[in-house]
Design a protein around this motif. Structure first.
Motif, mmCIF file in Angstrom:
data_model
loop_
_atom_site.group_PDB
_atom_site.id
_atom_site.type_symbol
_atom_site.label_atom_id
_atom_site.label_comp_id
_atom_site.label_asym_id
_atom_site.label_seq_id
_atom_site.Cartn_x
_atom_site.Cartn_y
_atom_site.Cartn_z
ATOM 1 N N ARG A 12 0.837 -1.198 0.000
ATOM 2 C CA ARG A 12 0.000 0.000 0.000
ATOM 3 C C ARG A 12 0.871 1.246 0.000
ATOM 4 O O ARG A 12 1.978 1.242 0.536
ATOM 5 C CB ARG A 12 -0.913 0.038 1.231
ATOM 6 C CG ARG A 12 -2.016 -0.989 1.225
ATOM 7 C CD ARG A 12 -2.896 -0.848 2.456
ATOM 8 N NE ARG A 12 -4.050 -1.751 2.397
ATOM 9 C CZ ARG A 12 -4.943 -1.891 3.372
ATOM 10 N NH1 ARG A 12 -4.817 -1.183 4.490
ATOM 11 N NH2 ARG A 12 -5.952 -2.725 3.235
ATOM 12 N N GLN A 13 0.359 2.315 -0.592
ATOM 13 C CA GLN A 13 1.076 3.590 -0.521
ATOM 14 C C GLN A 13 0.880 4.214 0.861
ATOM 15 O O GLN A 13 -0.155 4.027 1.503
ATOM 16 C CB GLN A 13 0.567 4.540 -1.606
ATOM 17 C CG GLN A 13 0.901 4.084 -3.017
ATOM 18 C CD GLN A 13 0.440 5.068 -4.067
ATOM 19 O OE1 GLN A 13 -0.287 6.020 -3.797
ATOM 20 N NE2 GLN A 13 0.861 4.844 -5.309
ATOM 21 N N THR A 14 1.886 4.967 1.287
ATOM 22 C CA THR A 14 1.804 5.591 2.612
ATOM 23 C C THR A 14 0.641 6.570 2.718
ATOM 24 O O THR A 14 0.180 6.855 3.832
ATOM 25 C CB THR A 14 3.104 6.331 2.947
ATOM 26 O OG1 THR A 14 3.391 7.289 1.906
ATOM 27 C CG2 THR A 14 4.279 5.365 3.083
ATOM 28 N N ASN A 15 0.149 7.088 1.604
ATOM 29 C CA ASN A 15 -0.929 8.083 1.685
ATOM 30 C C ASN A 15 -2.244 7.506 2.212
ATOM 31 O O ASN A 15 -3.149 8.258 2.573
ATOM 32 C CB ASN A 15 -1.129 8.794 0.341
ATOM 33 C CG ASN A 15 -1.378 7.838 -0.810
ATOM 34 O OD1 ASN A 15 -2.164 6.904 -0.695
ATOM 35 N ND2 ASN A 15 -0.699 8.071 -1.930
ATOM 36 N N ASN A 61 -2.339 12.767 -2.181
ATOM 37 C CA ASN A 61 -1.580 11.774 -2.943
ATOM 38 C C ASN A 61 -0.188 12.254 -3.341
ATOM 39 O O ASN A 61 0.446 11.663 -4.217
ATOM 40 C CB ASN A 61 -2.356 11.368 -4.190
ATOM 41 C CG ASN A 61 -3.574 10.528 -3.854
ATOM 42 O OD1 ASN A 61 -3.553 9.772 -2.881
ATOM 43 N ND2 ASN A 61 -4.627 10.665 -4.626
ATOM 44 N N GLU A 71 6.856 -1.318 2.572
ATOM 45 C CA GLU A 71 7.521 -2.610 2.420
ATOM 46 C C GLU A 71 7.935 -3.135 3.786
ATOM 47 O O GLU A 71 8.213 -2.348 4.704
ATOM 48 C CB GLU A 71 8.766 -2.474 1.544
ATOM 49 C CG GLU A 71 8.527 -1.962 0.143
ATOM 50 C CD GLU A 71 9.833 -1.838 -0.624
ATOM 51 O OE1 GLU A 71 10.534 -2.861 -0.769
ATOM 52 O OE2 GLU A 71 10.166 -0.720 -1.061
ATOM 53 N N TYR A 120 2.619 12.071 -1.691
ATOM 54 C CA TYR A 120 3.623 11.065 -1.363
ATOM 55 C C TYR A 120 3.080 9.677 -1.690
ATOM 56 O O TYR A 120 2.044 9.266 -1.163
ATOM 57 C CB TYR A 120 4.017 11.167 0.114
ATOM 58 C CG TYR A 120 4.699 12.472 0.431
ATOM 59 C CD1 TYR A 120 6.046 12.655 0.156
ATOM 60 C CD2 TYR A 120 3.978 13.533 0.970
ATOM 61 C CE1 TYR A 120 6.675 13.867 0.420
ATOM 62 C CE2 TYR A 120 4.594 14.751 1.240
ATOM 63 C CZ TYR A 120 5.943 14.909 0.958
ATOM 64 O OH TYR A 120 6.560 16.112 1.222
ATOM 65 N N THR A 121 3.782 8.990 -2.568
ATOM 66 C CA THR A 121 3.306 7.709 -3.066
ATOM 67 C C THR A 121 4.256 6.562 -2.710
ATOM 68 O O THR A 121 4.247 5.519 -3.357
ATOM 69 C CB THR A 121 3.124 7.774 -4.597
ATOM 70 O OG1 THR A 121 4.377 8.155 -5.199
ATOM 71 C CG2 THR A 121 2.052 8.775 -4.988
ATOM 72 N N ASP A 122 5.091 6.769 -1.675
ATOM 73 C CA ASP A 122 5.980 5.691 -1.248
ATOM 74 C C ASP A 122 5.164 4.441 -0.933
ATOM 75 O O ASP A 122 4.117 4.518 -0.280
ATOM 76 C CB ASP A 122 6.752 6.111 0.002
ATOM 77 C CG ASP A 122 7.625 7.341 -0.233
ATOM 78 O OD1 ASP A 122 8.763 7.158 -0.664
ATOM 79 O OD2 ASP A 122 7.129 8.459 0.028
ATOM 80 N N VAL A 123 5.657 3.315 -1.395
ATOM 81 C CA VAL A 123 4.976 2.049 -1.148
ATOM 82 C C VAL A 123 5.568 1.398 0.105
ATOM 83 O O VAL A 123 6.790 1.304 0.250
ATOM 84 C CB VAL A 123 5.112 1.108 -2.358
ATOM 85 C CG1 VAL A 123 4.522 -0.262 -2.051
ATOM 86 C CG2 VAL A 123 4.427 1.724 -3.573
#
Length: 284
Positions: free
Chosen positions: A175-178, A220, A227, A222-225
Protein backbone atom coordinates in the motif's frame (compact mmCIF):
# COMPACT_ATOMS: atom_id res chain seq x y z
CA UNK A 1 -8.98 28.60 30.73
CA UNK A 2 -6.31 31.23 30.08
CA UNK A 3 -4.10 31.09 27.00
CA UNK A 4 -0.73 29.40 27.32
CA UNK A 5 2.11 31.91 27.63
CA UNK A 6 5.91 31.47 27.72
CA UNK A 7 7.44 30.91 31.16
CA UNK A 8 11.07 30.79 32.32
CA UNK A 9 13.14 27.87 31.08
CA UNK A 10 15.64 26.25 33.42
CA UNK A 11 19.23 25.38 32.45
CA UNK A 12 19.83 22.35 30.26
CA UNK A 13 20.13 19.04 32.08
CA UNK A 14 23.42 17.15 31.94
CA UNK A 15 24.04 13.79 30.29
CA UNK A 16 26.97 11.60 31.42
CA UNK A 17 29.78 11.30 28.88
CA UNK A 18 29.35 7.52 29.01
CA UNK A 19 26.02 7.77 27.14
CA UNK A 20 26.38 7.87 23.35
CA UNK A 21 25.12 11.06 21.72
CA UNK A 22 23.55 11.39 18.27
CA UNK A 23 25.85 13.09 15.74
CA UNK A 24 23.66 16.19 15.50
CA UNK A 25 23.85 17.30 19.14
CA UNK A 26 24.75 21.00 19.33
CA UNK A 27 25.19 21.29 15.57
CA UNK A 28 22.98 23.58 13.49
CA UNK A 29 21.29 20.64 11.76
CA UNK A 30 21.63 16.88 11.38
CA UNK A 31 23.38 15.34 8.42
CA UNK A 32 20.97 14.49 5.60
CA UNK A 33 20.00 10.83 5.62
CA UNK A 34 20.57 9.13 2.26
CA UNK A 35 20.18 5.46 3.22
CA UNK A 36 17.34 3.01 2.80
CA UNK A 37 13.92 3.34 4.40
CA UNK A 38 14.03 -0.43 4.97
CA UNK A 39 15.96 -1.53 8.04
CA UNK A 40 17.71 -4.78 8.83
CA UNK A 41 16.42 -7.22 11.43
CA UNK A 42 19.35 -6.22 13.64
CA UNK A 43 18.48 -2.52 13.46
CA UNK A 44 14.81 -3.23 14.16
CA UNK A 45 15.77 -5.26 17.22
CA UNK A 46 17.84 -2.34 18.53
CA UNK A 47 14.89 -0.03 17.84
CA UNK A 48 12.69 -2.20 20.01
CA UNK A 49 14.89 -1.29 22.97
CA UNK A 50 15.13 2.44 22.28
CA UNK A 51 11.40 2.54 21.58
CA UNK A 52 10.53 0.77 24.84
CA UNK A 53 12.71 3.25 26.70
CA UNK A 54 10.95 6.17 25.01
CA UNK A 55 7.55 4.74 25.91
CA UNK A 56 8.62 4.05 29.48
CA UNK A 57 9.93 7.60 29.88
CA UNK A 58 6.73 9.08 28.46
CA UNK A 59 4.47 7.15 30.84
CA UNK A 60 6.78 7.81 33.79
CA UNK A 61 6.47 11.55 33.09
CA UNK A 62 2.72 11.22 32.59
CA UNK A 63 2.37 9.68 36.05
CA UNK A 64 3.82 12.89 37.49
CA UNK A 65 1.12 15.08 35.91
CA UNK A 66 -0.92 16.95 38.55
CA UNK A 67 -2.13 20.49 39.15
CA UNK A 68 0.80 22.60 40.30
CA UNK A 69 3.46 20.41 38.70
CA UNK A 70 5.50 22.21 36.03
CA UNK A 71 6.30 20.83 32.60
CA UNK A 72 9.95 21.37 33.55
CA UNK A 73 9.45 18.77 36.27
CA UNK A 74 7.98 16.36 33.71
CA UNK A 75 11.07 16.90 31.58
CA UNK A 76 13.32 16.05 34.53
CA UNK A 77 11.41 12.81 35.16
CA UNK A 78 11.68 11.65 31.55
CA UNK A 79 15.32 12.76 31.34
CA UNK A 80 16.26 10.72 34.41
CA UNK A 81 14.38 7.67 33.13
CA UNK A 82 16.21 7.70 29.79
CA UNK A 83 19.61 8.14 31.46
CA UNK A 84 18.84 5.34 33.91
CA UNK A 85 18.27 3.08 30.91
CA UNK A 86 21.44 4.13 29.10
CA UNK A 87 19.67 6.26 26.49
CA UNK A 88 20.23 9.82 25.30
CA UNK A 89 17.18 12.13 25.07
CA UNK A 90 17.03 12.65 21.29
CA UNK A 91 15.48 16.12 21.52
CA UNK A 92 18.26 17.56 23.70
CA UNK A 93 20.48 19.67 21.48
CA UNK A 94 18.57 18.81 18.29
CA UNK A 95 18.71 22.00 16.19
CA UNK A 96 19.27 23.85 19.45
CA UNK A 97 16.26 22.45 21.33
CA UNK A 98 17.04 23.08 25.03
CA UNK A 99 15.13 20.26 26.73
CA UNK A 100 14.89 16.47 26.72
CA UNK A 101 11.21 16.16 25.75
CA UNK A 102 8.46 18.28 24.24
CA UNK A 103 5.51 19.23 26.45
CA UNK A 104 2.62 20.82 24.57
CA UNK A 105 -0.33 21.96 26.67
CA UNK A 106 -3.87 22.76 25.47
CA UNK A 107 -3.64 24.92 22.31
CA UNK A 108 0.05 24.18 21.83
CA UNK A 109 0.06 21.72 18.92
CA UNK A 110 3.61 20.42 19.24
CA UNK A 111 7.25 21.24 20.07
CA UNK A 112 6.42 22.97 23.35
CA UNK A 113 9.48 23.62 25.51
CA UNK A 114 9.18 22.42 29.12
CA UNK A 115 9.17 25.45 31.42
CA UNK A 116 8.11 26.83 34.80
CA UNK A 117 4.36 27.04 34.08
CA UNK A 118 2.43 25.04 36.71
CA UNK A 119 -0.13 22.72 35.18
CA UNK A 120 -3.76 23.52 35.94
CA UNK A 121 -6.77 21.31 36.57
CA UNK A 122 -8.34 20.54 33.19
CA UNK A 123 -5.17 20.96 31.13
CA UNK A 124 -4.60 18.68 28.15
CA UNK A 125 -0.93 17.67 28.28
CA UNK A 126 0.97 16.21 25.33
CA UNK A 127 4.30 14.52 26.13
CA UNK A 128 6.58 13.72 23.18
CA UNK A 129 9.62 11.57 23.98
CA UNK A 130 12.33 10.18 21.72
CA UNK A 131 15.16 8.03 23.06
CA UNK A 132 18.48 7.23 21.37
CA UNK A 133 20.43 4.09 22.23
CA UNK A 134 22.73 1.77 20.28
CA UNK A 135 22.67 4.18 17.34
CA UNK A 136 18.89 4.23 16.82
CA UNK A 137 15.88 6.28 17.93
CA UNK A 138 12.43 5.37 19.24
CA UNK A 139 9.81 8.15 19.12
CA UNK A 140 6.37 8.45 20.72
CA UNK A 141 3.84 10.95 22.03
CA UNK A 142 0.73 10.74 24.16
CA UNK A 143 -1.96 13.10 25.41
CA UNK A 144 -2.85 13.03 29.10
CA UNK A 145 -5.30 14.71 31.47
CA UNK A 146 -4.31 16.98 34.30
CA UNK A 147 -7.11 16.57 36.82
CA UNK A 148 -10.64 16.62 35.40
CA UNK A 149 -10.98 17.28 31.67
CA UNK A 150 -13.95 18.96 30.03
CA UNK A 151 -15.93 16.51 27.94
CA UNK A 152 -14.82 17.94 24.59
CA UNK A 153 -11.15 17.66 25.59
CA UNK A 154 -11.60 14.12 26.88
CA UNK A 155 -13.24 13.00 23.67
CA UNK A 156 -10.59 14.72 21.57
CA UNK A 157 -7.87 12.90 23.50
CA UNK A 158 -9.56 9.51 23.13
CA UNK A 159 -10.55 9.93 19.49
CA UNK A 160 -7.09 11.08 18.46
CA UNK A 161 -5.71 7.87 19.94
CA UNK A 162 -8.35 5.93 18.02
CA UNK A 163 -7.34 7.74 14.82
CA UNK A 164 -3.76 6.55 15.35
CA UNK A 165 -4.91 2.98 16.02
CA UNK A 166 -7.05 2.96 12.87
CA UNK A 167 -4.13 4.30 10.82
CA UNK A 168 -1.81 1.58 12.14
CA UNK A 169 -4.34 -1.05 11.07
CA UNK A 170 -4.21 0.39 7.55
CA UNK A 171 -0.47 -0.26 7.28
CA UNK A 172 0.15 -3.15 4.86
CA UNK A 173 3.00 -4.00 2.49
CA UNK A 174 2.18 -2.92 -1.05
CA UNK A 175 0.00 0.00 0.00
CA UNK A 176 1.08 3.59 -0.52
CA UNK A 177 1.80 5.59 2.61
CA UNK A 178 -0.93 8.08 1.69
CA UNK A 179 -3.57 5.59 2.87
CA UNK A 180 -2.55 6.53 6.41
CA UNK A 181 -3.64 10.15 6.05
CA UNK A 182 -6.82 9.14 4.26
CA UNK A 183 -7.85 6.97 7.21
CA UNK A 184 -7.02 9.62 9.81
CA UNK A 185 -8.77 12.50 8.07
CA UNK A 186 -11.92 10.55 7.27
CA UNK A 187 -12.22 9.56 10.93
CA UNK A 188 -11.52 13.09 12.21
CA UNK A 189 -14.16 14.55 9.88
CA UNK A 190 -16.86 12.51 11.63
CA UNK A 191 -16.46 14.74 14.66
CA UNK A 192 -15.65 18.02 12.95
CA UNK A 193 -12.02 17.98 14.14
CA UNK A 194 -9.28 19.85 12.36
CA UNK A 195 -6.27 17.88 11.11
CA UNK A 196 -2.90 19.60 11.42
CA UNK A 197 -1.12 19.47 8.05
CA UNK A 198 2.20 21.23 8.57
CA UNK A 199 3.65 18.58 10.90
CA UNK A 200 3.90 14.98 9.78
CA UNK A 201 5.02 11.51 10.66
CA UNK A 202 8.48 10.55 9.49
CA UNK A 203 10.98 7.80 8.94
CA UNK A 204 12.94 7.02 12.09
CA UNK A 205 15.80 4.59 12.86
CA UNK A 206 19.47 5.67 12.88
CA UNK A 207 18.09 9.02 11.72
CA UNK A 208 15.74 10.99 13.97
CA UNK A 209 13.92 12.18 10.83
CA UNK A 210 14.95 10.27 7.72
CA UNK A 211 13.13 12.19 4.98
CA UNK A 212 10.27 9.69 4.61
CA UNK A 213 7.07 11.73 5.07
CA UNK A 214 3.84 10.35 6.54
CA UNK A 215 0.92 12.74 6.05
CA UNK A 216 -2.07 12.72 8.39
CA UNK A 217 -4.56 14.01 5.82
CA UNK A 218 -5.81 12.77 2.47
CA UNK A 219 -3.26 13.75 -0.17
CA UNK A 220 -1.58 11.77 -2.94
CA UNK A 221 1.63 13.84 -3.01
CA UNK A 222 3.62 11.06 -1.36
CA UNK A 223 3.31 7.71 -3.07
CA UNK A 224 5.98 5.69 -1.25
CA UNK A 225 4.98 2.05 -1.15
CA UNK A 226 5.17 0.36 2.24
CA UNK A 227 7.52 -2.61 2.42
CA UNK A 228 8.47 -5.00 5.22
CA UNK A 229 11.24 -3.48 7.31
CA UNK A 230 10.21 0.15 6.81
CA UNK A 231 10.21 2.05 10.11
CA UNK A 232 8.35 5.31 10.64
CA UNK A 233 6.09 7.25 12.96
CA UNK A 234 2.40 8.01 12.67
CA UNK A 235 1.46 10.96 14.88
CA UNK A 236 -1.92 12.59 14.13
CA UNK A 237 -2.59 16.01 15.65
CA UNK A 238 -6.32 16.80 15.81
CA UNK A 239 -7.89 20.07 16.94
CA UNK A 240 -11.26 21.12 18.32
CA UNK A 241 -11.21 24.16 16.02
CA UNK A 242 -9.24 25.40 13.05
CA UNK A 243 -5.87 23.61 12.74
CA UNK A 244 -4.03 26.62 11.27
CA UNK A 245 -1.12 27.66 13.46
CA UNK A 246 1.80 29.95 14.16
CA UNK A 247 5.15 29.54 15.88
CA UNK A 248 6.24 31.52 18.91
CA UNK A 249 9.36 33.65 18.89
CA UNK A 250 11.27 30.74 20.46
CA UNK A 251 11.16 29.15 16.96
CA UNK A 252 9.71 25.94 18.39
CA UNK A 253 6.32 26.27 20.11
CA UNK A 254 3.47 25.72 17.61
CA UNK A 255 0.06 27.10 18.67
CA UNK A 256 -3.37 27.07 17.04
CA UNK A 257 -4.31 30.51 15.71
CA UNK A 258 -7.80 30.36 17.21
CA UNK A 259 -6.67 29.03 20.60
CA UNK A 260 -8.47 25.72 20.15
CA UNK A 261 -7.10 22.67 21.86
CA UNK A 262 -5.07 19.96 20.16
CA UNK A 263 -4.41 16.30 21.00
CA UNK A 264 -1.67 14.08 19.58
CA UNK A 265 -0.72 10.42 19.79
CA UNK A 266 2.33 8.88 18.15
CA UNK A 267 3.94 5.48 17.74
CA UNK A 268 7.08 4.24 16.05
CA UNK A 269 6.30 1.13 14.03
CA UNK A 270 7.82 -1.31 11.57
CA UNK A 271 6.01 -2.66 8.54
CA UNK A 272 5.76 -6.47 8.73
CA UNK A 273 4.85 -9.05 6.09
CA UNK A 274 1.16 -8.70 6.92
CA UNK A 275 0.74 -5.36 8.74
CA UNK A 276 2.66 -3.41 11.37
CA UNK A 277 4.38 -3.98 14.67
CA UNK A 278 4.25 -1.11 17.14
CA UNK A 279 7.71 -0.64 18.67
CA UNK A 280 6.91 2.07 21.23
CA UNK A 281 5.20 -0.13 23.78
CA UNK A 282 6.01 0.48 27.45
CA UNK A 283 8.03 -2.17 29.27
CA UNK A 284 5.86 -4.95 30.66
Amino acid sequence: MTAIKPHPISPRLAVPASIERPHYVDRPAPERYTGSHIQTAETIELMRESSRIAAGAMYEAARAIAPGVTTDELDAVAHAYMLDHGAYPSALGYRGFPKSICTSVNEVICHGIPDARPLEDGDLVKIDVTAYKNGVHGDNCGTFACGELAEDSRLLMERTKTALERAIKAVKPGRQTNVIGRVIESYAKRFGYGVVREYTGHGVHSAFHSGLVILHYDNNTYTDVMEPGMTFTIEPMLTLGNPSSHVWDDDWTVVTNDGSRCAQWEHTLVVTTDGAEVLTLPPA
